[in-house]
Motif scaffolding. Structure first.
Motif, PDB file in Angstrom:
ATOM      1  N   GLY A   8       0.794  -1.228   0.000  1.00 28.17           N
ATOM      2  CA  GLY A   8       0.000   0.000   0.000  1.00 28.17           C
ATOM      3  C   GLY A   8       0.826   1.278   0.000  1.00 28.17           C
ATOM      4  N   THR A   9       2.075   1.192  -0.393  1.00 28.10           N
ATOM      5  CA  THR A   9       2.959   2.353  -0.341  1.00 28.10           C
ATOM      6  C   THR A   9       2.430   3.507  -1.177  1.00 28.10           C
ATOM      7  N   ARG A  10       1.888   3.222  -2.342  1.00 26.75           N
ATOM      8  CA  ARG A  10       1.399   4.317  -3.195  1.00 26.75           C
ATOM      9  C   ARG A  10       0.218   5.033  -2.560  1.00 26.75           C
ATOM     10  N   LEU A  11      -0.650   4.266  -1.929  1.00 27.40           N
ATOM     11  CA  LEU A  11      -1.771   4.897  -1.224  1.00 27.40           C
ATOM     12  C   LEU A  11      -1.270   5.699  -0.027  1.00 27.40           C
ATOM     13  N   ARG A  12      -0.252   5.187   0.650  1.00 24.19           N
ATOM     14  CA  ARG A  12       0.335   5.921   1.776  1.00 24.19           C
ATOM     15  C   ARG A  12       0.952   7.234   1.302  1.00 24.19           C
ATOM     16  N   ILE A  13       1.582   7.210   0.145  1.00 20.67           N
ATOM     17  CA  ILE A  13       2.171   8.439  -0.409  1.00 20.67           C
ATOM     18  C   ILE A  13       1.075   9.452  -0.728  1.00 20.67           C
ATOM     19  N   LEU A  14       0.012   9.007  -1.374  1.00 19.45           N
ATOM     20  CA  LEU A  14      -1.089   9.920  -1.692  1.00 19.45           C
ATOM     21  C   LEU A  14      -1.704  10.504  -0.425  1.00 19.45           C
ATOM     22  N   THR A  15      -1.841   9.678   0.599  1.00 19.03           N
ATOM     23  CA  THR A  15      -2.386  10.152   1.873  1.00 19.03           C
ATOM     24  C   THR A  15      -1.445  11.154   2.521  1.00 19.03           C
ATOM     25  N   LEU A  16      -0.159  10.842   2.541  1.00 20.64           N
ATOM     26  CA  LEU A  16       0.828  11.758   3.109  1.00 20.64           C
ATOM     27  C   LEU A  16       0.778  13.109   2.407  1.00 20.64           C
ATOM     28  N   LEU A  17       0.739  13.094   1.100  1.00 19.20           N
ATOM     29  CA  LEU A  17       0.717  14.352   0.353  1.00 19.20           C
ATOM     30  C   LEU A  17      -0.564  15.137   0.614  1.00 19.20           C
ATOM     31  N   ARG A  18      -1.656  14.436   0.859  1.00 22.74           N
ATOM     32  CA  ARG A  18      -2.900  15.137   1.184  1.00 22.74           C
ATOM     33  C   ARG A  18      -2.807  15.767   2.568  1.00 22.74           C
ATOM     34  N   GLU A  19      -2.240  15.051   3.524  1.00 16.55           N
ATOM     35  CA  GLU A  19      -2.209  15.515   4.910  1.00 16.55           C
ATOM     36  C   GLU A  19      -1.070  16.482   5.215  1.00 16.55           C
ATOM     37  N   GLY A  25       4.699  21.552  -2.241  1.00 20.52           N
ATOM     38  CA  GLY A  25       4.870  20.109  -2.382  1.00 20.52           C
ATOM     39  C   GLY A  25       5.975  19.553  -1.509  1.00 20.52           C
ATOM     40  N   LEU A  26       6.224  18.263  -1.660  1.00 22.74           N
ATOM     41  CA  LEU A  26       7.254  17.570  -0.895  1.00 22.74           C
ATOM     42  C   LEU A  26       8.275  16.954  -1.834  1.00 22.74           C
ATOM     43  N   THR A  27       9.508  16.911  -1.403  1.00 21.43           N
ATOM     44  CA  THR A  27      10.561  16.266  -2.188  1.00 21.43           C
ATOM     45  C   THR A  27      10.518  14.761  -1.969  1.00 21.43           C
ATOM     46  N   ALA A  28      11.213  14.034  -2.833  1.00 18.81           N
ATOM     47  CA  ALA A  28      11.320  12.581  -2.670  1.00 18.81           C
ATOM     48  C   ALA A  28      11.984  12.248  -1.340  1.00 18.81           C
ATOM     49  N   LEU A  54      -1.472  11.227 -11.337  1.00 16.57           N
ATOM     50  CA  LEU A  54      -2.022  11.500 -10.015  1.00 16.57           C
ATOM     51  C   LEU A  54      -1.206  12.524  -9.237  1.00 16.57           C
ATOM     52  N   LEU A  55       0.035  12.730  -9.663  1.00 18.71           N
ATOM     53  CA  LEU A  55       0.888  13.739  -9.043  1.00 18.71           C
ATOM     54  C   LEU A  55       1.393  14.695 -10.109  1.00 18.71           C
ATOM     55  N   ARG A  65       9.655  18.789  -6.568  1.00 16.29           N
ATOM     56  CA  ARG A  65       8.658  18.598  -5.517  1.00 16.29           C
ATOM     57  C   ARG A  65       7.412  17.979  -6.132  1.00 16.29           C
ATOM     58  N   TYR A  66       6.751  17.170  -5.344  1.00 16.92           N
ATOM     59  CA  TYR A  66       5.578  16.434  -5.804  1.00 16.92           C
ATOM     60  C   TYR A  66       4.338  16.935  -5.078  1.00 16.92           C
ATOM     61  N   ARG A  67       3.260  17.092  -5.868  1.00 16.37           N
ATOM     62  CA  ARG A  67       1.970  17.521  -5.331  1.00 16.37           C
ATOM     63  C   ARG A  67       0.882  16.662  -5.939  1.00 16.37           C
TER      64      ARG A  67
END
Length: 84
Positions: A8-19, A25-28, A54-55, A65-67
């Motif tokens: 579920g890492t990709r979902l965790r990344i999407l959640t992190l970026l939302r929260e 944005g955030l860097t890698a 999605l980003l 940076r990713y958003r």
């Protein structure tokens, strides 16, 4: 695509970026540190999510940076809700 293995890492990344997403944005490196991933692993997931649309990426202070792309995420969510 999003619900494939990889714990579920990709979902965790999407959640992190939302929260946690700052306006720029955030860097890698930030994603990797917050999720306990190596930088190469984080980059692999971030690049896939970017390729899926999605980003979005941008640069701030010379760093990528990713958003989240909220419009595209909503579109994909609707597809899954319709049984795509």
């Amino acid at each position: 695509m999003l619900r494939t293995p990889v714990d579920g890492t990709r979902l965790r990344i999407l959640t992190l970026l939302r929260e946690q997403e700052a306006a720029d944005g955030l860097t890698a490196e930030a994603v990797a540190a917050r999720l306990g991933l190596s930088r190469p692993a984080a980059l692999t997931h971030l690049r896939l999510l970017t390729a899926l649309g999605l980003l979005r990426t941008g640069r701030c202070a010379g760093r990528v940076r990713y958003r989240r792309d909220e419009a595209r995420i909503a579109e994909v969510t609707r597809l899954f809700e319709k049984g795509w």
